[in-house]
Design a protein around this motif. Structure first.
Motif, PDB file in Angstrom:
ATOM      1  N   LEU A 101       0.869  -1.179   0.000  1.00 31.63           N
ATOM      2  CA  LEU A 101       0.000   0.000   0.000  1.00 31.63           C
ATOM      3  C   LEU A 101       0.906   1.229   0.000  1.00 31.63           C
ATOM      4  CD1 LEU A 101      -2.586  -1.201   2.700  1.00 31.63           C
ATOM      5  CD2 LEU A 101      -2.831  -1.287   0.203  1.00 31.63           C
ATOM      6  N   LYS A 102       0.988   1.906  -1.137  1.00 36.16           N
ATOM      7  CA  LYS A 102       1.947   2.987  -1.331  1.00 36.16           C
ATOM      8  C   LYS A 102       1.434   4.339  -0.828  1.00 36.16           C
ATOM      9  CE  LYS A 102       4.866   0.314  -3.541  1.00 36.16           C
ATOM     10  NZ  LYS A 102       6.173  -0.066  -2.939  1.00 36.16           N
ATOM     11  N   THR A 103       0.275   4.356  -0.217  1.00 33.23           N
ATOM     12  CA  THR A 103      -0.334   5.605   0.235  1.00 33.23           C
ATOM     13  C   THR A 103       0.522   6.275   1.308  1.00 33.23           C
ATOM     14  OG1 THR A 103      -2.452   4.488  -0.112  1.00 33.23           O
ATOM     15  CG2 THR A 103      -2.521   6.580   1.050  1.00 33.23           C
ATOM     16  N   PRO A 104       0.787   7.588   1.193  1.00 32.61           N
ATOM     17  CA  PRO A 104       1.572   8.292   2.221  1.00 32.61           C
ATOM     18  C   PRO A 104       0.969   8.151   3.615  1.00 32.61           C
ATOM     19  CG  PRO A 104       1.337   9.658   0.268  1.00 32.61           C
ATOM     20  CD  PRO A 104       0.452   8.467   0.059  1.00 32.61           C
ATOM     21  N   LEU A 105       1.838   8.087   4.610  1.00 35.22           N
ATOM     22  CA  LEU A 105       1.433   7.833   5.983  1.00 35.22           C
ATOM     23  C   LEU A 105       1.858   8.988   6.890  1.00 35.22           C
ATOM     24  CD1 LEU A 105       0.137   5.736   7.870  1.00 35.22           C
ATOM     25  CD2 LEU A 105       2.358   4.611   8.027  1.00 35.22           C
ATOM     26  N   VAL A 106       0.919   9.466   7.700  1.00 40.15           N
ATOM     27  CA  VAL A 106       1.152  10.612   8.590  1.00 40.15           C
ATOM     28  C   VAL A 106       0.983  10.167  10.040  1.00 40.15           C
ATOM     29  CG1 VAL A 106       0.373  12.926   9.231  1.00 40.15           C
ATOM     30  CG2 VAL A 106       0.313  12.217   6.825  1.00 40.15           C
ATOM     31  N   LYS A 137      10.109   9.963  11.775  1.00 44.56           N
ATOM     32  CA  LYS A 137      11.058  10.193  10.672  1.00 44.56           C
ATOM     33  C   LYS A 137      11.913   8.953  10.450  1.00 44.56           C
ATOM     34  CE  LYS A 137      14.148  13.516   8.583  1.00 44.56           C
ATOM     35  NZ  LYS A 137      14.685  14.882   8.588  1.00 44.56           N
ATOM     36  N   GLY A 138      12.330   8.330  11.540  1.00 45.38           N
ATOM     37  CA  GLY A 138      13.128   7.117  11.428  1.00 45.38           C
ATOM     38  C   GLY A 138      12.361   5.961  10.805  1.00 45.38           C
ATOM     39  N   LEU A 139      11.077   5.883  11.069  1.00 51.03           N
ATOM     40  CA  LEU A 139      10.228   4.833  10.501  1.00 51.03           C
ATOM     41  C   LEU A 139       9.840   5.116   9.053  1.00 51.03           C
ATOM     42  CD1 LEU A 139       7.840   4.150  13.523  1.00 51.03           C
ATOM     43  CD2 LEU A 139       9.643   2.639  12.674  1.00 51.03           C
ATOM     44  N   LYS A 140      10.271   6.288   8.567  1.00 45.83           N
ATOM     45  CA  LYS A 140       9.999   6.708   7.186  1.00 45.83           C
ATOM     46  C   LYS A 140       8.519   7.006   6.942  1.00 45.83           C
ATOM     47  CE  LYS A 140      14.099   4.418   5.313  1.00 45.83           C
ATOM     48  NZ  LYS A 140      14.903   5.597   5.637  1.00 45.83           N
ATOM     49  N   TYR A 141       7.890   7.590   7.955  1.00 50.43           N
ATOM     50  CA  TYR A 141       6.565   8.168   7.730  1.00 50.43           C
ATOM     51  C   TYR A 141       6.736   9.374   6.816  1.00 50.43           C
ATOM     52  CZ  TYR A 141       3.731   5.524  11.097  1.00 50.43           C
ATOM     53  OH  TYR A 141       3.009   4.549  11.749  1.00 50.43           O
ATOM     54  N   ASN A 142       5.677   9.724   6.107  1.00 53.19           N
ATOM     55  CA  ASN A 142       5.755  10.836   5.156  1.00 53.19           C
ATOM     56  C   ASN A 142       5.464  12.186   5.796  1.00 53.19           C
ATOM     57  OD1 ASN A 142       4.519   8.254   3.674  1.00 53.19           O
ATOM     58  ND2 ASN A 142       5.887   9.334   2.271  1.00 53.19           N
ATOM     59  N   GLY A 143       4.943  12.167   7.011  1.00 55.52           N
ATOM     60  CA  GLY A 143       4.646  13.432   7.673  1.00 55.52           C
ATOM     61  C   GLY A 143       4.131  13.220   9.073  1.00 55.52           C
ATOM     62  N   VAL A 144       3.898  14.340   9.750  1.00 55.59           N
ATOM     63  CA  VAL A 144       3.324  14.313  11.097  1.00 55.59           C
ATOM     64  C   VAL A 144       2.256  15.397  11.201  1.00 55.59           C
ATOM     65  CG1 VAL A 144       5.396  13.427  12.241  1.00 55.59           C
ATOM     66  CG2 VAL A 144       5.079  15.912  11.999  1.00 55.59           C
ATOM     67  N   THR A 145       1.328  15.176  12.105  1.00 55.21           N
ATOM     68  CA  THR A 145       0.398  16.222  12.505  1.00 55.21           C
ATOM     69  C   THR A 145       0.608  16.453  13.987  1.00 55.21           C
ATOM     70  OG1 THR A 145      -1.938  16.886  12.618  1.00 55.21           O
ATOM     71  CG2 THR A 145      -1.473  14.534  12.817  1.00 55.21           C
ATOM     72  N   ILE A 146       0.793  17.695  14.374  1.00 52.57           N
ATOM     73  CA  ILE A 146       1.131  18.058  15.754  1.00 52.57           C
ATOM     74  C   ILE A 146      -0.058  18.773  16.391  1.00 52.57           C
ATOM     75  CG2 ILE A 146       2.704  19.373  17.223  1.00 52.57           C
ATOM     76  CD1 ILE A 146       4.802  19.145  14.969  1.00 52.57           C
ATOM     77  N   ALA A 147      -0.448  18.311  17.565  1.00 54.51           N
ATOM     78  CA  ALA A 147      -1.604  18.893  18.256  1.00 54.51           C
ATOM     79  C   ALA A 147      -1.331  18.937  19.750  1.00 54.51           C
ATOM     80  CB  ALA A 147      -2.863  18.081  17.961  1.00 54.51           C
ATOM     81  N   GLY A 148      -2.214  19.595  20.463  1.00 56.30           N
ATOM     82  CA  GLY A 148      -2.095  19.666  21.918  1.00 56.30           C
ATOM     83  C   GLY A 148      -2.862  20.844  22.457  1.00 56.30           C
TER      84      GLY A 148
END
Length: 523
Positions: free
Chosen positions: A222-227, A284-295
């Motif tokens: 599944l080549k879909t980008p992961l966040v 980043k180490g797991l090669k995710y394509n991005g992050v969403t930051i909340a709090g």
């Protein structure tokens, strides 16, 4: 990272980039402090090339709030893109379409499509829940709009202009039961098949689970980008998540205890931000394509610190995995554990020895027999029954026949009598009566320990029971296949059996859709 501010889509689709989205909660009201704060934070985010978008929530926790739409327009004018949380709750399919047209005209293409939280409060008490489409159906609808949605016209039909939505979906690897976890993964397959262009994880603090999701997607190509989802966790919010008061978000008892010990040491905010930066480094180490930051209550300087510190720590990301070792009690994992890294190997767990199984009941067996004998085009009695059904459909027998079906299915299967029945595809479980959110294509993300989000400790999630039945029959893999259209409410309180033989139910509509899509692709 690029010094030029990339769009959300550009950053997420570029394997050399780490897309960053900052989640803001608009809150209730029009010009209160919460809405003014969103505008101020958006202006700050617009100046930072590392932040590709802000994301705006849609009535989180089932409470009323301002729509993301007007604030997204303000953010656009300030120079920052918005990823809009686009939920399927609180609106029927016509309202969903209207909102999509408005977003397309306003140049707001980025959508995170999800089921949405069950309603909890509103004017005069709890509002009536509305779950007309599920997330899979909404994604299919958006895909059709992107390809030129065909609508009825005065003479035949016409195609609307193509939209350019960049729509993603959510998955939760943070499920303790095998049935819950596999239901999430199987629904993710459907979401991607129906057009999800990126996947965002639900919130949790188990690094092995984040690794599992990435490996699972790689395993199935599944080549879909992961966040990845980063939440700057405070103790009060952690306790709420621990009690499942914020559905789908998982904080274990051990983590709450660690946060209490952390509070006693002081410098709480500093520790919260450092934890978030370490999680950024792990993604980043797991090669995710991005992050969403909340709090809750975090500002621009906090987000900036997480990005900068996360980048600094990313070279040694494996060193921080042990700090995110918060498994759920007796939690199920799809892969075997790697004792060296604390993450996973590529060896799949032998599911023949794990999880619960459920035998079919007598009523399941009876209705299954009826289906295989008559209610399928390949059934031996289908030709004969179809002729009889057509005669009943046009005679005075239609009304008593419909009542007979209603009482038999209502008493034995708790049928809601929508007239567009899919129970034979869902282990003879009615999603219209037994799922609080009427999900026809898979489980929502709000369950905990197998229990329904809305009725914890009282009602199991129907997709947990369904998986256990399918697994007992060796057919659990079928749950990731096939699309089930939404209910056609023209058929409400009519005979689903007669509708099937007359070509009025969802089977006919699905066949027509597939033929139209095949023709469109051929052209």
């Amino acid at each position: 990272m690029s010094t030029r501010k990339l769009s959300f889509r550009e950053a997420l689709l570029d394997p050399e980039q780490m897309s960053v989205t900052w989640e803001l909660v608009p809150g209730r009201g029009a010009r209160e402090e919460a809405q003014e704060s969103v505008a101020q934070m958006a202006e700050l985010a617009a100046r930072d090339s590392r932040i590709n978008s802000i994301t705006l929530t849609d009535n989180p926790s089932g409470k009323p709030a301002i729509l993301p739409y007007p604030l997204a327009l303000e953010a656009k004018e300030l120079g920052i893109e918005t990823l809009i949380h686009f939920t399927c709750k609180d609106k029927n399919r016509n309202d969903i379409e209207s909102e999509l047209h408005a977003l397309a005209r306003s140049g707001l293409p980025n959508l995170l499509v999800m089921t949405g939280d069950y309603t909890t409060e509103g004017f005069g008490g709890r509002p009536k829940p509305v779950f007309d489409l599920d997330a899979v159906q909404a994604l299919r609808f958006i895909r059709k709009m992107n390809n030129g949605f065909e609508i009825p016209a005065h003479k035949g039909s016409k195609k609307l202009q193509n939209t350019d939505f960049f729509a993603g979906a959510v998955v939760s690897p943070f499920k303790s039961k095998e049935a819950e976890l596999m239901a999430q993964y199987y629904k993710m397959h459907k979401k991607i098949a129906e057009g999800a262009q990126f996947i965002v994880t639900q919130l949790g603090y188990d690094a092995r689970k984040f690794d599992e999701l990435k490996r699972y997607m790689d395993w199935y190509n599944l080549k879909t980008p992961l966040v990845g989802n980063i939440f700057v966790l405070s103790l009060p919010v952690a306790k709420m998540m621990n009690k499942n008061l914020i559905p789908g978000c998982v904080v274990t008892d051990k983590m709450v205890a660690d946060l209490e010990a952390e509070k006693a040491k002081g410098n709480v905010k500093e520790q919260q931000l450092l934890r978030s930066a370490k999680l950024y480094a792990i993604f980043k180490g797991l090669k995710y394509n991005g992050v969403t930051i909340a709090g809750h209550g975090i500002g621009y300087t906090d987000v900036k610190h997480i990005i900068e510190k996360g980048e600094e720590l990313s070279a040694n990301w494996l060193d921080y995995v042990a700090e995110f070792d918060y498994p759920q009690d007796n939690g199920f994992y799809f892969f075997e554990k790697d004792p060296v890294t604390g993450l996973n190997t590529n060896k799949i767990v032998d599911r023949s020895t794990t999880g619960a199984r459920a035998k079919s009941t007598m009523k399941d067996v009876m209705f299954s027999m009826v289906h295989h004998l008559a209610l399928s085009e390949k059934a031996p009695l289908y030709p004969m029954i179809k002729k009889i059904a057509k005669k009943i459909d046009k005679s005075s027998m239609k009304k008593p026949f419909t009542k007979m079906e209603y009482w038999s299915k209502s008493i034995m299967l708790e049928c809601r009598f929508c007239g567009d029945c899919v129970m034979h595809e869902l282990a003879y479980t009615c999603p219209m009566s037994q799922c609080a959110k009427h999900q026809r294509n898979g489980a929502c993300g709000g369950s905990r320990d197998g229990w329904c989000e809305v009725y914890p400790e009282k009602q199991k999630c129907i997709y947990v029971t369904m998986y256990e039945k399918f697994k007992n029959a060796g057919k659990e893999g079928t749950m990731k296949e096939g699309y089930i259209p939404p209910v056609n409410w023209d058929l409400y309180r009519t005979s689903s059996w007669l509708n099937f033989f007359a070509g009025r139910d969802y089977n006919y509509r699905k066949d027509v859709e597939e033929q139209e899509e095949a023709k469109s692709y051929a052209e």
